[in-house]
Scaffold this active site. Structure first.
Site, short mmCIF file in Angstrom:
data_model
loop_
_atom_site.label_atom_id
_atom_site.label_comp_id
_atom_site.label_asym_id
_atom_site.label_seq_id
_atom_site.Cartn_x
_atom_site.Cartn_y
_atom_site.Cartn_z
N CYS A 2 9.37 1.02 36.58
CA CYS A 2 10.54 1.18 35.72
C CYS A 2 11.57 2.04 36.42
O CYS A 2 11.26 3.09 36.98
CB CYS A 2 10.23 1.81 34.36
SG CYS A 2 9.16 0.79 33.34
N ARG A 27 11.24 -1.13 41.49
CA ARG A 27 10.34 -0.38 40.60
C ARG A 27 9.77 -1.23 39.48
O ARG A 27 8.85 -0.79 38.79
CB ARG A 27 11.11 0.79 39.97
CG ARG A 27 11.37 1.90 40.94
CD ARG A 27 12.28 2.93 40.31
NE ARG A 27 12.25 4.13 41.09
CZ ARG A 27 11.48 5.19 40.82
NH1 ARG A 27 10.70 5.17 39.76
NH2 ARG A 27 11.49 6.24 41.59
N TRP A 74 8.80 -2.45 34.24
CA TRP A 74 7.46 -2.91 34.62
C TRP A 74 6.60 -2.65 33.39
O TRP A 74 6.34 -1.50 33.03
CB TRP A 74 6.95 -2.12 35.83
CG TRP A 74 5.65 -2.64 36.35
CD1 TRP A 74 5.48 -3.66 37.24
CD2 TRP A 74 4.34 -2.14 36.06
NE1 TRP A 74 4.14 -3.84 37.49
CE2 TRP A 74 3.41 -2.92 36.78
CE3 TRP A 74 3.84 -1.12 35.24
CZ2 TRP A 74 2.05 -2.71 36.73
CZ3 TRP A 74 2.48 -0.91 35.17
CH2 TRP A 74 1.60 -1.71 35.91
N ASN A 98 11.00 5.80 31.70
CA ASN A 98 10.02 5.47 32.73
C ASN A 98 8.81 6.35 32.50
O ASN A 98 8.94 7.58 32.49
CB ASN A 98 10.62 5.73 34.12
CG ASN A 98 9.59 5.63 35.23
OD1 ASN A 98 8.58 4.95 35.08
ND2 ASN A 98 9.83 6.29 36.35
N GLY A 99 7.64 5.74 32.28
CA GLY A 99 6.43 6.54 32.04
C GLY A 99 5.65 5.97 30.88
O GLY A 99 5.82 4.79 30.53
N GLU A 477 -6.66 -3.44 54.93
CA GLU A 477 -5.20 -3.50 54.73
C GLU A 477 -4.70 -4.95 54.85
O GLU A 477 -3.83 -5.38 54.08
CB GLU A 477 -4.52 -2.58 55.75
CG GLU A 477 -3.00 -2.67 55.83
CD GLU A 477 -2.25 -2.28 54.56
OE1 GLU A 477 -2.88 -1.91 53.56
OE2 GLU A 477 -1.00 -2.39 54.57
N LYS A 481 -2.70 -6.81 51.87
CA LYS A 481 -1.35 -7.38 52.07
C LYS A 481 -1.33 -8.85 51.67
O LYS A 481 -0.44 -9.31 50.99
CB LYS A 481 -0.91 -7.29 53.54
CG LYS A 481 -0.44 -5.99 54.09
CD LYS A 481 0.90 -5.51 53.64
CE LYS A 481 0.75 -4.67 52.41
NZ LYS A 481 0.63 -3.24 52.60
N GLU A 484 -1.71 -9.47 47.82
CA GLU A 484 -0.64 -9.02 46.95
C GLU A 484 0.63 -9.88 47.05
O GLU A 484 1.36 -9.99 46.06
CB GLU A 484 -0.32 -7.53 47.11
CG GLU A 484 0.33 -7.13 48.41
CD GLU A 484 0.66 -5.63 48.44
OE1 GLU A 484 0.59 -5.04 49.52
OE2 GLU A 484 0.98 -5.07 47.39
N HIS A 500 -25.37 -8.65 55.07
CA HIS A 500 -26.06 -8.05 53.92
C HIS A 500 -25.59 -8.66 52.59
O HIS A 500 -25.78 -8.07 51.54
CB HIS A 500 -25.86 -6.54 53.92
CG HIS A 500 -26.42 -5.89 55.15
ND1 HIS A 500 -27.77 -5.76 55.37
CD2 HIS A 500 -25.81 -5.44 56.27
CE1 HIS A 500 -27.98 -5.21 56.56
NE2 HIS A 500 -26.80 -5.01 57.12
N LYS A 600 6.73 -1.15 42.86
CA LYS A 600 6.57 -0.05 43.81
C LYS A 600 6.63 1.25 43.01
O LYS A 600 7.23 1.30 41.96
CB LYS A 600 7.74 -0.10 44.81
CG LYS A 600 7.35 0.45 46.16
CD LYS A 600 8.28 0.00 47.23
CE LYS A 600 7.91 0.61 48.55
NZ LYS A 600 6.72 -0.03 49.13
C1 F6R Z 1 0.48 -2.08 48.96
C2 F6R Z 1 1.18 -0.93 48.40
C3 F6R Z 1 0.45 -0.07 47.44
C4 F6R Z 1 0.82 1.42 47.67
C5 F6R Z 1 0.15 2.29 46.62
C6 F6R Z 1 0.43 3.76 46.85
O1 F6R Z 1 1.29 -2.78 49.84
O2 F6R Z 1 2.33 -0.70 48.68
O3 F6R Z 1 -0.93 -0.25 47.53
O4 F6R Z 1 0.40 1.78 48.95
O5 F6R Z 1 0.64 1.93 45.35
O6 F6R Z 1 1.79 4.06 46.76
P1 F6R Z 1 2.35 5.39 47.35
O7 F6R Z 1 2.16 5.36 48.82
O8 F6R Z 1 3.81 5.40 46.96
O9 F6R Z 1 1.59 6.52 46.73
#
Ligand code: F6R
Length: 605
Positions: A2, A27, A74, A98-99, A477, A481, A484, A500, A600
């Site tokens: 948000c 966001r 969001w 936001n929250g 990772e 990636k 997502e 295993h 994000k």
């Molecule tokens: C994946 C991604 C998320 C962030 C996670 C932590 O591509 O971006 O997994 O890494 O939400 O976010 P931060 O680093 O902002 O604490």
């Protein structure tokens, strides 16, 4: 998670609010809305879906006014719909938030008794409802908003706008970030300075518990106890708030391509003629017995990679934990522990809560962050910026490699302080590190190979990633990636763990990406690769020329990266993890920068 923006302006605010929201859209993007006061009359427009839908609505149903608030959502409470979109309005009060308001059900029940019923499924609406009740009871708008804030439990950044009040906005912050922007006869509110960059570079960050009363010419801030307080006004570097794709189709590809530049920047921030320099107060690694590292998602994988570095190079015991699990386990924090938190945004709710759990228990709180003004940075004894620049793509890329860079420098510093690294070896590694941006550039030239491989990956339903040692966190990772942004189911395993259980998943339809530079564990990884191929698995081998010469012929596809010293391999092998995901997502036609369900900066638990 948000984004909110507010403007008491000199001009029509609707286009400015939409521009601010565009810069905050990373966001959240399941609905958006704005409210304005025009000639004393409060009105609003809201639209479900991306911000462009709100822009379209405003073309057909314009909203006039020089005061306004806006929101990009969001969803937490209540699905994405126009009704649940912010701003929420009850009578003379409009609110963006936001929250999460944790006690919203109790408040709702109380409000229902007072004859004020909810129209939405959201927690936020109760904020507007309660403020209206306070106004009905005779309070002035500011007092009504403050009295509401007193009653709220949970996390919030809030902006209030009132019918009949064209020169008034109330803002409040607890647990979610909020910045105030100063203009000439104008005043602004935003979830971060990026939102406000087109309007002002003069920013005041509210602190935990602060409430602010804004007019066009004044700002009054009170702390949680109601005392008037002064908060610094600072000038934000405008280049730090640039939000454009620089000719790329997506923010993600721009941010991937930026890595040689930002890695060089991160290195130069910490490297001096004589070695590695940390900002004050530094870390005395001779006194550190244990490192506890906590983060989420990609930042967690950066920590997991660093565990190998700290243990192997510095002989320092390390625990790595997922932030959302950490504090609920109530782990004992023993004397001699340094707690280290890694976060791009510096606002991730679980990471911040883990930090607060460690505060007062650990000897020292250190953070590795991209946003120096963030809550995590401000609550740390030592905050180490990663210098990645603004990261807009929801899938973290350049922040990951910059996190790795800073963590490797820390591990080297620890190894040196603990007498585990000779000056010669350190000089050698630092020389290799200085050359890394150039090597990374050369690896970017292999983009077309990764694009080609991705056309086949895009046809798969499931994909596995394998790695050993330093490549295990990189495999994790890579899988994160891929899932997502392409929505293909992907899992990662330590290569040796495959037999295993997970090997049962292998058949001719499952591509297996094997991350295997020609390092000290190469032969073992290749044995695991052969076990996969013996069962019909289609191996994409990511390696270097030496590795390809040994095993390249056997693999289904081979991606050859430049040779780097083993200790630096995670930094370079992040690139195929990113590019395979990127090109696979493009081949599948997904929304790379704004993948479904994600946002994000995860500021709720
Ligand atoms: C994946 C991604 C998320 C962030 C996670 C932590 O591509 O971006 O997994 O890494 O939400 O976010 P931060 O680093 O902002 O604490």
């Amino acid at each position: 998670m948000c984004g909110i923006v507010g403007i008491l302006g000199k001009h029509e605010v609707a286009p400015m609010l939409v521009e601010g929201l565009r810069r905050l859209e990373y966001r959240g993007y399941d609905s958006a809305g704005i409210a304005t006061v025009n000639d004393g009359v409060l009105d609003r427009r809201r639209a479900v879906g991306k911000l462009v839908n709100l822009s379209d609505l405003l073309v057909h149903q314009p909203l006039a006014g020089k005061s306004g608030i806006g929101h990009t959502r969001w969803a937490t409470h209540g699905g994405p719909s126009a009704t649940n979109a912010h701003p929420h309005r009850t009578g003379p009060v409009a609110v963006v938030h936001n929250g999460i308001i944790e006690n919203y059900k109790d408040l709702r029940a109380e409000l229902a008794k007072a004859g004020i019923d909810a129209e939405t499924e959201t927690d936020t609406e109760t904020v507007a409802m309660l403020t209206k009740l306070h106004i009905d009871q005779g309070m002035a708008p500011v007092d009504a908003a403050f009295a509401t804030v007193e009653r709220l439990e949970g996390a919030f950044a809030l902006a209030f706008l009132f019918d009949g009040e064209g020169d008034l906005m109330v803002a409040a912050r607890k647990g979610s970030p909020l910045a105030i922007g100063h203009g000439e006869g104008e005043m602004f509110v935003g979830s971060d300075a990026i939102a406000l960059a087109p309007m002002t570079d003069q920013i005041t960050y509210l602190e935990e518990g602060d409430r602010a009363v804004l007019t066009r010419t004044s700002l009054e801030i009170r702390d949680e106890a109601g005392r008037l307080v002064n908060r610094d006004q600072r000038t934000i570097r405008m280049d730090a708030a640039r939000v454009d794709k620089a000719g790329h189709k997506h923010f993600m590809s721009k941010e991937i391509a930026e890595q040689p530049t930002v890695l060089a920047g991160a290195l130069s921030a910490y490297l001096t003629q004589s070695g590695i320099a940390l900002p004050d107060p530094g870390i005395d690694f001779t006194k550190v017995d244990r490192l506890t590292m906590v983060a989420c998602g990609t930042a967690y994988y950066a920590c997991f990679t660093a565990k190998y570095w700290f243990e192997q190079l510095a002989g320092l015991p390390v625990e790595v934990d997922i932030a959302s699990e950490f504090r609920y386990r109530e782990p004992p924090i023993t004397p001699g522990t340094t707690a280290l938190f890694v976060s791009q945004s510096g606002e991730t709710a679980d990471t911040l809560a883990a930090l607060r759990y460690c505060a007062g228990k650990a000897d020292s709180i250190v953070s590795v962050v991209n946003v120096p003004e963030s809550s995590i940075a401000r609550e740390s004894d030592l905050a180490l910026p990663i210098h990645a620049g603004v990261e807009i793509g929801v899938a973290s890329t350049k922040a990951f490699t910059c996190q790795l860079t800073v963590l490797l420098l820390l591990a080297l510093k620890a190894a040196q302080a603990r007498g585990r690294l000779s000056d010669d070896r350190l000089t050698g590694i630092l020389a290799d590190l200085r050359a890394l941006p150039g090597t990374f550039n050369a690896a970017l030239d292999r983009d077309h190979v990764m694009k080609e491989v991705s056309q086949d990956l895009a046809k798969a339903r499931d994909i596995l990633f394998l790695g050993r040692g330093l490549m295990y966190p990189l495999a994790l990772e890579g899988a994160l990636k891929l899932k997502e942004i392409s929505y293909i189911h992907a899992e990662a395993y330590a290569s040796g763990e495959l037999k295993h259980g997970p090997i049962a998943l292998i058949d001719t339809s499952v591509p297996v990406v094997v991350m295997a530079p020609k390092d000290s564990l190469f032969e073992k990884t290749i044995s695991n690769m052969q076990e996969v191929m013996a069962r019909g698995g289609k191996v994409v081998l990511v390696t270097d020329a030496a590795g390809a010469a040994i095993a390249g012929d056997e693999a289904w596809k081979t991606i050859i990266l430049p040779q780097v010293p083993e200790v630096l391999s995670p930094l370079l092998y992040a690139l195929p993890a990113q590019l395979l995901a990127y090109h696979t997502a493009i081949a599948k036609g997904t929304d790379v920068d704004q993948p479904r369900n994600l946002a994000k900066s995860v500021t709720v638990e």
